[in-house]
Scaffold this motif. Structure first.
Motif, PDB file in Angstrom:
ATOM      1  N   ARG A  33       0.815  -1.224   0.000  1.00 37.83           N
ATOM      2  CA  ARG A  33       0.000   0.000   0.000  1.00 37.83           C
ATOM      3  C   ARG A  33       0.847   1.272   0.000  1.00 37.83           C
ATOM      4  NH1 ARG A  33      -5.606  -1.451   3.269  1.00 37.83           N
ATOM      5  NH2 ARG A  33      -6.187  -3.148   1.847  1.00 37.83           N
ATOM      6  N   LYS A  34       2.016   1.224   0.616  1.00 39.73           N
ATOM      7  CA  LYS A  34       2.913   2.383   0.553  1.00 39.73           C
ATOM      8  C   LYS A  34       3.395   2.579  -0.875  1.00 39.73           C
ATOM      9  CE  LYS A  34       5.660   5.539   2.546  1.00 39.73           C
ATOM     10  NZ  LYS A  34       5.188   6.723   3.289  1.00 39.73           N
ATOM     11  N   LEU A  59       1.823   1.609  -3.657  1.00 34.05           N
ATOM     12  CA  LEU A  59       0.700   2.091  -4.458  1.00 34.05           C
ATOM     13  C   LEU A  59       0.406   3.565  -4.169  1.00 34.05           C
ATOM     14  CD1 LEU A  59      -1.712  -0.982  -4.226  1.00 34.05           C
ATOM     15  CD2 LEU A  59      -0.288  -0.291  -6.171  1.00 34.05           C
ATOM     16  N   TYR A  60       0.576   3.975  -2.924  1.00 35.96           N
ATOM     17  CA  TYR A  60       0.362   5.382  -2.565  1.00 35.96           C
ATOM     18  C   TYR A  60       1.300   6.287  -3.363  1.00 35.96           C
ATOM     19  CZ  TYR A  60       0.183   9.632   0.267  1.00 35.96           C
ATOM     20  OH  TYR A  60       0.051  10.929   0.689  1.00 35.96           O
ATOM     21  N   HIS A  61       2.514   5.775  -3.617  1.00 32.27           N
ATOM     22  CA  HIS A  61       3.502   6.545  -4.389  1.00 32.27           C
ATOM     23  C   HIS A  61       3.473   6.184  -5.874  1.00 32.27           C
ATOM     24  CE1 HIS A  61       5.474   8.640  -1.068  1.00 32.27           C
ATOM     25  NE2 HIS A  61       5.395   7.512  -0.371  1.00 32.27           N
ATOM     26  N   GLN A  62       2.389   5.532  -6.284  1.00 36.83           N
ATOM     27  CA  GLN A  62       2.179   5.168  -7.690  1.00 36.83           C
ATOM     28  C   GLN A  62       3.283   4.264  -8.235  1.00 36.83           C
ATOM     29  OE1 GLN A  62       1.702   9.132  -9.457  1.00 36.83           O
ATOM     30  NE2 GLN A  62      -0.532   8.985  -9.183  1.00 36.83           N
ATOM     31  N   ALA A  74      -4.317  -3.181  -3.887  1.00 35.91           N
ATOM     32  CA  ALA A  74      -4.610  -2.886  -2.483  1.00 35.91           C
ATOM     33  C   ALA A  74      -5.473  -3.969  -1.849  1.00 35.91           C
ATOM     34  CB  ALA A  74      -5.294  -1.528  -2.370  1.00 35.91           C
ATOM     35  N   ALA A 126       6.724   0.307   5.499  1.00 35.21           N
ATOM     36  CA  ALA A 126       6.625   1.615   4.857  1.00 35.21           C
ATOM     37  C   ALA A 126       7.995   2.259   4.703  1.00 35.21           C
ATOM     38  CB  ALA A 126       5.704   2.524   5.665  1.00 35.21           C
TER      39      ALA A 126
END
Length: 319
Positions: free
Chosen positions: A25-26, A28-31, A54, A269
């Motif tokens: 998820r970290k 994906l958060y940063h693409q 996710a 993370a």
């Protein structure tokens, strides 16, 4: 980086899933695309790699073990095995890896980093034996499992007025035995970091009996000796009958504690942040309650030391 991978290796530990979830998820958060590698280094060699969304890591933070599975892989220790792994990484477009495991996993991570594929290590082991970090993912959960067992065994020890020996895991590290022994009120704790004295152990048991103590708990780390062997030695020395409980792999399982879930989340993370900053050959850890990253070679060149002040305190409190 546009695509990274994550794998778990070596013995499983509660909280690994929290770390996997955090990496995915970290990223994906940063693409950044994140690929899960199944069955550790063996899966990397065989190309068991799947792009993760996710939802793939939903509802796993509370689960013990590892969603990505784990496996021993002697082949990866060879140049040919590492070559196959690199070919798979190139084929899958992976630019970096987060590797969750113990010291053996770190050695594999370092080998890949030296060959041009940056890796970051996340400490996942119940043994708490990784130099450079105060705590590893899984230690707290395993510790609480051991304490729960001690409490239950003490009930029986009290009822039957007996001495019980409880053997706990930890390989060559005594952290699990030491912390559990102190928290569980054990009368004696045997750890690899301190030479045990059988005469002293027996003297403590006999001294307790003289002051009216009707039961005792002895915690022995597997790195010292087998619990049954210790029972034989005590009986030969003082004819004190004991009962032995070897906790075994029950210590690895179970839903992770809140501490291990948070630790896994923080470490996972941070590992992604380190990779995205362009760094490899780093390890994540906790020092003085702060998340840090440090040169992974410290895990091989430094030694993990048990907190001997806890050992001294345990002897003072178990008079």
């Amino acid at each position: 980086m546009k695509r990274i991978g994550v794998l778990t290796s070596g013995g499983d530990s509660p909280g690994m899933n929290a770390a996997v979830r955090a990496v995915v998820r970290k990223g994906l958060y940063h693409q950044v695309e994140v690929a899960g590698i199944y069955h550790g280094y063996q899966g990397l060699i065989e190309g068991k790699i799947k792009t993760m969304e996710a939802g793939d890591v939903g509802d796993i933070i509370q689960r013990g073990g590892t969603k990505l599975y784990s496996a021993r892989c002697p082949e990866f220790k060879t140049e040919d095995g590492q070559r196959k792994a690199i070919e798979q990484m190139k084929k899958q477009g992976l630019e970096g890896l987060v590797i969750i495991g113990g010291d053996g996993s770190y050695r594999g991570a370092m080998a890949l980093t030296e060959k041009g594929f940056p890796c970051v290590g996340v400490p996942g082991t119940i043994d708490n034996d990784i130099p450079g970090t105060d705590y590893t993912i899984g230690f707290d959960t395993a510790l609480n499992t051991v304490i729960e067992a001690i409490d239950k065994i003490r009930d029986t020890a009290t009822s039957h007025e007996r001495t019980f020996i409880i053997e706990v895991m930890g390989r060559d590290s005594g952290d699990l035995a030491l912390w559990a022994g102190l928290a569980g009120g054990a009368e004696s704790i045997l750890i690899p970091e301190e030479n045990y004295n059988l005469d002293d152990l027996v003297e403590r048991l006999e001294k307790g009996k003289k002051r009216g103590k009707k039961h005792s708990i002895i915690i022995v780390a597997e790195g010292v000796m087998n619990g049954n062997k210790l029972a034989e030695l005590i009986e030969q020395k003082a004819e004190i009958e004991t009962r032995v409980s070897v906790l075994g792999h029950i210590q690895r399982g179970g839903s992770p504690t809140a501490r291990d879930r948070v630790l896994g989340s923080l470490f996972g993370a941070r590992a992604v942040e380190v990779l995205l900053a362009g760094h490899g050959g780093r390890a994540i850890g906790m020092r003085n309650h702060q998340v840090v990253d440090y040169d992974m070679t410290e895990a091989f060149t430094e030694a993990h030391d048990a907190d001997m002040s806890l050992y001294a305190l345990s002897k003072e409190l178990s008079i």
